[in-house]
Design a protein around this motif. Sequence first.
Motif, PDB file in Angstrom:
ATOM      1  N   THR A  92      94.200  13.159 126.488  1.00 22.93           N
ATOM      2  CA  THR A  92      94.783  13.692 127.576  1.00 22.93           C
ATOM      3  C   THR A  92      93.783  13.215 128.939  1.00 22.93           C
ATOM      4  O   THR A  92      92.522  13.070 128.692  1.00 22.93           O
ATOM      5  CB  THR A  92      94.548  15.136 127.707  1.00 22.93           C
ATOM      6  N   GLU A  93      94.551  12.837 129.837  1.00 23.36           N
ATOM      7  CA  GLU A  93      93.909  11.972 131.018  1.00 23.36           C
ATOM      8  C   GLU A  93      93.332  13.111 132.096  1.00 23.36           C
ATOM      9  O   GLU A  93      94.126  13.950 132.423  1.00 23.36           O
ATOM     10  CB  GLU A  93      94.864  11.237 131.639  1.00 23.36           C
TER      11      GLU A  93
ATOM     12  N   THR B  61      91.275  15.987 123.382  1.00 21.32           N
ATOM     13  CA  THR B  61      91.471  14.443 122.790  1.00 21.32           C
ATOM     14  C   THR B  61      90.864  14.569 121.554  1.00 21.32           C
ATOM     15  O   THR B  61      89.933  15.289 121.193  1.00 21.32           O
ATOM     16  CB  THR B  61      90.576  13.627 123.634  1.00 21.32           C
TER      17      THR B  61
ATOM     18  N   GLN C 132      85.213   5.404 129.402  1.00 20.30           N
ATOM     19  CA  GLN C 132      86.204   6.605 129.270  1.00 20.30           C
ATOM     20  C   GLN C 132      87.477   6.025 129.414  1.00 20.30           C
ATOM     21  O   GLN C 132      88.559   6.438 128.729  1.00 20.30           O
ATOM     22  CB  GLN C 132      85.864   7.326 130.422  1.00 20.30           C
ATOM     23  N   VAL C 133      87.596   5.193 130.401  1.00 19.39           N
ATOM     24  CA  VAL C 133      88.903   4.322 130.531  1.00 19.39           C
ATOM     25  C   VAL C 133      89.418   3.432 129.369  1.00 19.39           C
ATOM     26  O   VAL C 133      90.585   3.583 129.191  1.00 19.39           O
ATOM     27  CB  VAL C 133      88.919   3.282 131.877  1.00 19.39           C
TER      28      VAL C 133
ATOM     29  N   HIS D 210      90.348   7.643 136.338  1.00 14.12           N
ATOM     30  CA  HIS D 210      90.991   8.274 135.422  1.00 14.12           C
ATOM     31  C   HIS D 210      90.052   8.627 134.411  1.00 14.12           C
ATOM     32  O   HIS D 210      89.703   7.472 133.604  1.00 14.12           O
ATOM     33  CB  HIS D 210      92.364   7.398 135.057  1.00 14.12           C
TER      34      HIS D 210
ATOM     35  N   SER E 127      93.051  16.994 141.275  1.00  6.03           N
ATOM     36  CA  SER E 127      93.660  15.911 140.466  1.00  6.03           C
ATOM     37  C   SER E 127      94.862  14.983 141.344  1.00  6.03           C
ATOM     38  O   SER E 127      95.494  14.067 141.018  1.00  6.03           O
ATOM     39  CB  SER E 127      94.084  15.994 139.164  1.00  6.03           C
TER      40      SER E 127
ATOM     41  N   GLN F  74      95.868   5.653 123.996  1.00  9.77           N
ATOM     42  CA  GLN F  74      97.331   5.761 124.138  1.00  9.77           C
ATOM     43  C   GLN F  74      97.922   4.556 123.465  1.00  9.77           C
ATOM     44  O   GLN F  74      99.059   4.758 123.290  1.00  9.77           O
ATOM     45  CB  GLN F  74      97.397   5.295 125.862  1.00  9.77           C
TER      46      GLN F  74
ATOM     47  N   TYR G 140      93.322   2.215 133.129  1.00 12.01           N
ATOM     48  CA  TYR G 140      93.914   3.300 132.110  1.00 12.01           C
ATOM     49  C   TYR G 140      95.331   2.993 131.805  1.00 12.01           C
ATOM     50  O   TYR G 140      95.646   3.510 130.647  1.00 12.01           O
ATOM     51  CB  TYR G 140      93.911   4.737 133.080  1.00 12.01           C
ATOM     52  N   ASP G 141      96.091   1.909 132.406  1.00 12.94           N
ATOM     53  CA  ASP G 141      97.476   1.625 131.729  1.00 12.94           C
ATOM     54  C   ASP G 141      97.224   0.481 130.768  1.00 12.94           C
ATOM     55  O   ASP G 141      98.083  -0.080 130.105  1.00 12.94           O
ATOM     56  CB  ASP G 141      98.422   1.351 133.036  1.00 12.94           C
TER      57      ASP G 141
ATOM     58  N   VAL H 250      88.914  11.145 130.561  1.00  9.68           N
ATOM     59  CA  VAL H 250      89.155  11.843 129.314  1.00  9.68           C
ATOM     60  C   VAL H 250      89.142  13.023 129.531  1.00  9.68           C
ATOM     61  O   VAL H 250      87.816  13.367 129.831  1.00  9.68           O
ATOM     62  CB  VAL H 250      88.698  11.048 128.169  1.00  9.68           C
TER      63      VAL H 250
ATOM     64  N   LEU I 190      90.855   6.021 126.984  1.00  6.02           N
ATOM     65  CA  LEU I 190      92.094   6.309 127.424  1.00  6.02           C
ATOM     66  C   LEU I 190      93.018   5.205 126.896  1.00  6.02           C
ATOM     67  O   LEU I 190      94.199   5.485 126.367  1.00  6.02           O
ATOM     68  CB  LEU I 190      92.205   6.397 128.710  1.00  6.02           C
TER      69      LEU I 190
END
Lengths: 375, 122
Positions: free
Chosen positions: A136-137, A254, A116-117, A247, A177, A124, A301-302, A249, A120
């Motif tokens: 969308t996170e 999405t 999932q990450v 984090h 969240s 992104q 996630y970044d 999805v 993301l």
Amino acid sequence: MNELAEKYWPKVKLLIVPYLVLMFLLIWPIDYSIYCPGGLANVSDTVIIDYDDDNSAIGSFSTTYIMTLKRPSFFQFIVAYFSSVTETYSLSVFDQTHTDTESYQISQLQKTTSVQVAILAAYQAIEAVKPEITVTEIIKTLVSDKAAYLSAYDQIEYGDEFIALAGDNGTVLPFNSEPQELCKDNDANNDDIVDTVCSLSDAIVINTRLLQTYTFTFRNASGEDYTVELTKDTDTGKFGFSFTMYHLVLETETSPDFTALSSNIGGPSGGLMTALYIYDCLATGDLTNGLTIAGTGTINYDGSVGYIGGVKQKIATAYFFGADVFFMPYMVDETNINYLEALAACEELGINPDGWLIGVTTLQEAIDYLEGLGE
Amino acid sequence: MKKLVAETSALIKEYGWNNLLSAFLGGFVFSTLAIFPLYIIFVEILLLFSYLKELWFALLFATAIGHIALINVMAIKALLIKIPVPLSNPKKLLQIHAAIEMGIVLIIGVIVIVFVIPMLWV
């Protein structure tokens, strides 16, 4: 049968003790674990992206998995000790306190959240180029570990989402969240504190002061909420489970759709390669350039790449299975230990790391490297 | 084929079912005791070095073939102890018996290594 027994008995008598010793060495388990080379797993078997831009890859993206052998026999330990591709360790506290089933479930949770990450991070990374791709996170707090003394052990599953906790004064504290908003001074010696739910790095700390039994609400994998009363363990004063904030999805917001497939391979270290594969599915052109791209590294996630274990075995595995390029986490903070370990492993195994071992700190660096190969 | 069936009938008639079963049981027990550690060794090495799984499976099947050969060799020895100079030919018949069994194991081994492992492994 009797004739054979009579004929061979003198020889058998001499061999009984050595035979029993040999069987002991072959069967008796010892408190060690062994990291062994595993294999390459094609990422296309892990996740399917529902996006067609007519650019099917000629090469492949593969994650590298290793095998961990817990409680080996003396014989296995001796063989592993002298082998250049395996490593022996004392059995960790985690291994001593978790059954094989629990370890498997935890590794599957890590793998699921890692995919999932990766989605993301990859979505992104390409969002700016292809506006039709949106992601969308959502942040969820999941049960990431359970102790044997957890009072509702069988009801709560790994990966169940923590929804709420009814506090000492009856107030229900939803855990949404933004967990930090609920966080009071965790260290304060203040009797007014009824509940504190804090985010400490990625781990969640629940601090209840007054009662022994509290009512928790969780959401299971099917999306159904359930409520359980949990009692603290008298010896430790703890409930006996851990939460981790992930984090993830939000699939309804999405696009394009994706399907995560199940497999026996667990753990988070395939994150980087999964993200690269997903990016390649969405991008125009073929990032693989016809090569077998392998690698290892967790993904955040970044888009940053994180530390992994079993470096030597992963290097050996990728080399044995003919990877053309191997991506490895290259930390610029704290230590470069993963990359240095990888260089040492290459030297020991006689692998030339130039152009094969590629250290990266982010997903974008890996993408840039592969795009550079095609120019 | 007819000759083989006739020779087998002669062997059964000469030794009787009890003696034949006793010889095979003895062969199985003693050869298994001898071979069993090898099976364990190859399975344990397979778990350590699974990237060479085809090699270890090949060695496991080779061990199984050796096991079958040993069972039959020991059974022949047992039969020759029971009747040192038999009228029938237990050595030849049990060698044929072993060859058939070894052939079956070989075919299973090839199928496992070539088809089953690539399909099922991870």
